[in-house]
Design a protein around this motif. Structure first.
Motif, mmCIF file in Angstrom:
data_model
loop_
_atom_site.group_PDB
_atom_site.id
_atom_site.type_symbol
_atom_site.label_atom_id
_atom_site.label_comp_id
_atom_site.label_asym_id
_atom_site.label_seq_id
_atom_site.Cartn_x
_atom_site.Cartn_y
_atom_site.Cartn_z
ATOM 1 N N GLN A 115 0.756 -1.280 -0.118
ATOM 2 C CA GLN A 115 0.332 0.440 0.003
ATOM 3 C C GLN A 115 0.918 1.413 0.449
ATOM 4 O O GLN A 115 0.282 2.222 -1.035
ATOM 5 C CB GLN A 115 -0.564 -0.007 0.969
ATOM 6 N N LYS A 116 1.803 1.048 0.300
ATOM 7 C CA LYS A 116 2.796 2.197 0.851
ATOM 8 C C LYS A 116 3.406 2.877 -0.674
ATOM 9 O O LYS A 116 3.619 3.846 -1.008
ATOM 10 C CB LYS A 116 3.692 1.788 1.489
ATOM 11 N N VAL A 117 4.002 1.691 -1.386
ATOM 12 C CA VAL A 117 4.050 1.101 -2.564
ATOM 13 C C VAL A 117 3.690 2.231 -3.708
ATOM 14 O O VAL A 117 3.554 2.923 -4.352
ATOM 15 C CB VAL A 117 5.347 0.596 -2.754
ATOM 16 N N TRP A 118 2.555 1.523 -3.660
ATOM 17 C CA TRP A 118 1.411 2.148 -4.843
ATOM 18 C C TRP A 118 0.856 3.334 -3.978
ATOM 19 O O TRP A 118 0.907 4.144 -4.832
ATOM 20 C CB TRP A 118 0.085 0.989 -4.119
ATOM 21 N N SER A 119 0.794 4.100 -3.205
ATOM 22 C CA SER A 119 0.753 5.603 -2.898
ATOM 23 C C SER A 119 1.592 6.626 -3.080
ATOM 24 O O SER A 119 1.357 7.711 -4.268
ATOM 25 C CB SER A 119 0.198 6.015 -1.333
ATOM 26 N N TRP A 120 2.583 5.788 -3.330
ATOM 27 C CA TRP A 120 3.901 6.814 -3.917
ATOM 28 C C TRP A 120 3.728 6.475 -5.262
ATOM 29 O O TRP A 120 4.144 7.759 -5.216
ATOM 30 C CB TRP A 120 4.915 6.376 -3.383
ATOM 31 N N LEU A 121 3.281 5.887 -5.872
ATOM 32 C CA LEU A 121 3.553 5.838 -7.651
ATOM 33 C C LEU A 121 2.236 6.959 -8.080
ATOM 34 O O LEU A 121 2.757 7.141 -8.474
ATOM 35 C CB LEU A 121 3.368 4.006 -8.058
ATOM 36 N N VAL A 122 1.670 6.865 -7.476
ATOM 37 C CA VAL A 122 -0.350 6.607 -7.955
ATOM 38 C C VAL A 122 0.012 8.410 -8.048
ATOM 39 O O VAL A 122 -1.262 9.060 -8.021
ATOM 40 C CB VAL A 122 -1.095 5.902 -7.652
ATOM 41 N N ALA A 123 0.651 8.712 -7.227
ATOM 42 C CA ALA A 123 0.949 10.221 -6.878
ATOM 43 C C ALA A 123 1.848 10.965 -7.618
ATOM 44 O O ALA A 123 1.881 12.554 -7.143
ATOM 45 C CB ALA A 123 1.421 10.307 -5.181
ATOM 46 N N ARG A 124 2.322 10.332 -8.248
ATOM 47 C CA ARG A 124 3.040 10.321 -9.441
ATOM 48 C C ARG A 124 2.439 10.293 -10.825
ATOM 49 O O ARG A 124 1.194 9.987 -10.772
ATOM 50 C CB ARG A 124 4.240 10.228 -9.590
ATOM 51 N N PRO A 125 2.727 11.647 -11.840
ATOM 52 C CA PRO A 125 1.986 11.851 -13.447
ATOM 53 C C PRO A 125 2.278 10.644 -13.606
ATOM 54 O O PRO A 125 3.177 10.956 -15.094
ATOM 55 C CB PRO A 125 2.695 12.554 -13.684
ATOM 56 N N LEU A 126 1.817 9.573 -13.210
ATOM 57 C CA LEU A 126 2.923 8.308 -13.891
ATOM 58 C C LEU A 126 2.548 7.668 -14.840
ATOM 59 O O LEU A 126 3.230 7.061 -15.890
ATOM 60 C CB LEU A 126 1.777 6.902 -12.981
#
Length: 320
Positions: free
Chosen positions: A37-48
């Motif tokens: 969940q931590k990694v997912w939150s970090w990734l989706v907070a970016r203009p992925l």
């Protein structure tokens, strides 16, 4: 036979590998996996979507190497299977660069101090090595035929991998497990268009004709693709192996206008870029477009404020 994914609460035992003693552990669900969940939150907070699209497009173009080979389609018979497979390897470093990450052990990188594997495939599945079992993976899939890509985040537990392994001990992800226990990062997203793919075989023969000057071939290219944004990379591909293709493209402007009545606009020139924007074309800073008379209309006056914002003394034609 389709494998049914083990449910959270099941025991999982990774395959043995040199230097590591495998121990059984309990499989947690997606919502209960704190690291995931931590990694997912970090990734989706970016203009992925933008970042991964740029990374995939760059990796594909790197493998094709159009400026040296004249190739523009991964499905071309001129591209062998090993080259196509290498897209995944090239993509790994481009993703790291886009996300501002570094290559760090024990896997491919660290996100918030959590080890993460980066896996990409141009096929229907990802092959997970033994060291990636039960670890968190960013899974990128490139659909070469439809020029699109998508991505997931998943902890690839051994019990969620297929039973059969290849000669390197890598295993594919069970489809049922991917559907139930992965987190979506981006849905199917189109890659930037490659206009050369739109050309017919007869048109390609003209555009890539041997012993014909670059200017003439580029004039044909613009004539075949009116009102189509053509990136710099496509022009370099048409002129593969030759020097200074951009100068030849600029020289083709008058020939195209005289032969086809098309107004060729250059993204590196401010006045042309603004003209293209008025007509609904986004040239970025290095794409081109040949505008048909039907599409063109009287130019909207450019205000001093626009010039002040967009003028760049390093850009040829800026402010002229």
């Amino acid at each position: 036979m389709r494998k049914t994914a083990a449910l959270p609460g099941s025991l999982c035992l990774p395959d043995e590998r040199r230097g590591r003693t495998s121990a059984p552990h309990v499989v947690h669900g997606v919502d209960d996996d704190t690291e995931l969940q931590k990694v997912w939150s970090w990734l989706v907070a970016r203009p992925l979507t933008v970042q991964l699209t740029r990374a995939v497009d760059d990796a594909v173009k790197y493998v094709l190497d159009g400026a040296r080979t004249g190739r523009f389609d991964l499905l071309s018979p001129e591209v062998d299977s090993d080259e196509r497979a290498s897209v995944g390897t090239k993509l790994q470093y481009r993703v790291l660069n886009e996300l501002g990450l570094y290559k760090e052990p024990p896997l491919d990188t660290l996100i918030l101090g959590i080890p993460v594997e980066l896996k990409a495939t141009i096929r229907s599945n990802w092959m997970i090595p033994t060291e990636g079992q039960c670890e968190i993976s960013v899974l990128i899939q490139v659909d070469v035929a439809r020029r699109r890509h998508r991505a997931f985040l998943m902890r690839v537990h051994r019990v969620w991998l297929n039973d059969g392994a290849n000669k390197d001990g890598k295993r594919g992800i069970a489809a049922d497990a991917l559907a139930q226990f992965s987190l979506p990062l981006i849905d199917w997203t189109s890659l930037p268009a490659e206009p050369l793919i739109q050309l017919t075989a007869a048109q390609l023969a003209v555009v890539f004709a041997p012993r014909v000057g670059q200017t003439s071939r580029l004039a044909s290219l613009f004539g075949f693709l009116p009102d189509t944004v053509i990136p710099r990379s496509s022009i370099e591909t048409v002129c593969f192996g030759n020097k200074d293709p951009m100068r030849r493209a600029r020289q083709a402007k008058d020939a195209v206008l005289a032969a086809s009545g098309l107004e060729v606009l250059v993204g590196t020139w401010l006045t042309d870029r603004l003209r293209a924007k008025e007509l609904g074309f986004d040239l970025g800073d290095d794409a081109w477009v040949a505008v048909s008379p039907a599409k063109a209309h009287d130019r909207v006056d450019v205000t001093p404020a626009q010039l002040e914002i967009e003028w760049d003394p390093q850009i040829p034609g800026a402010g002229s």
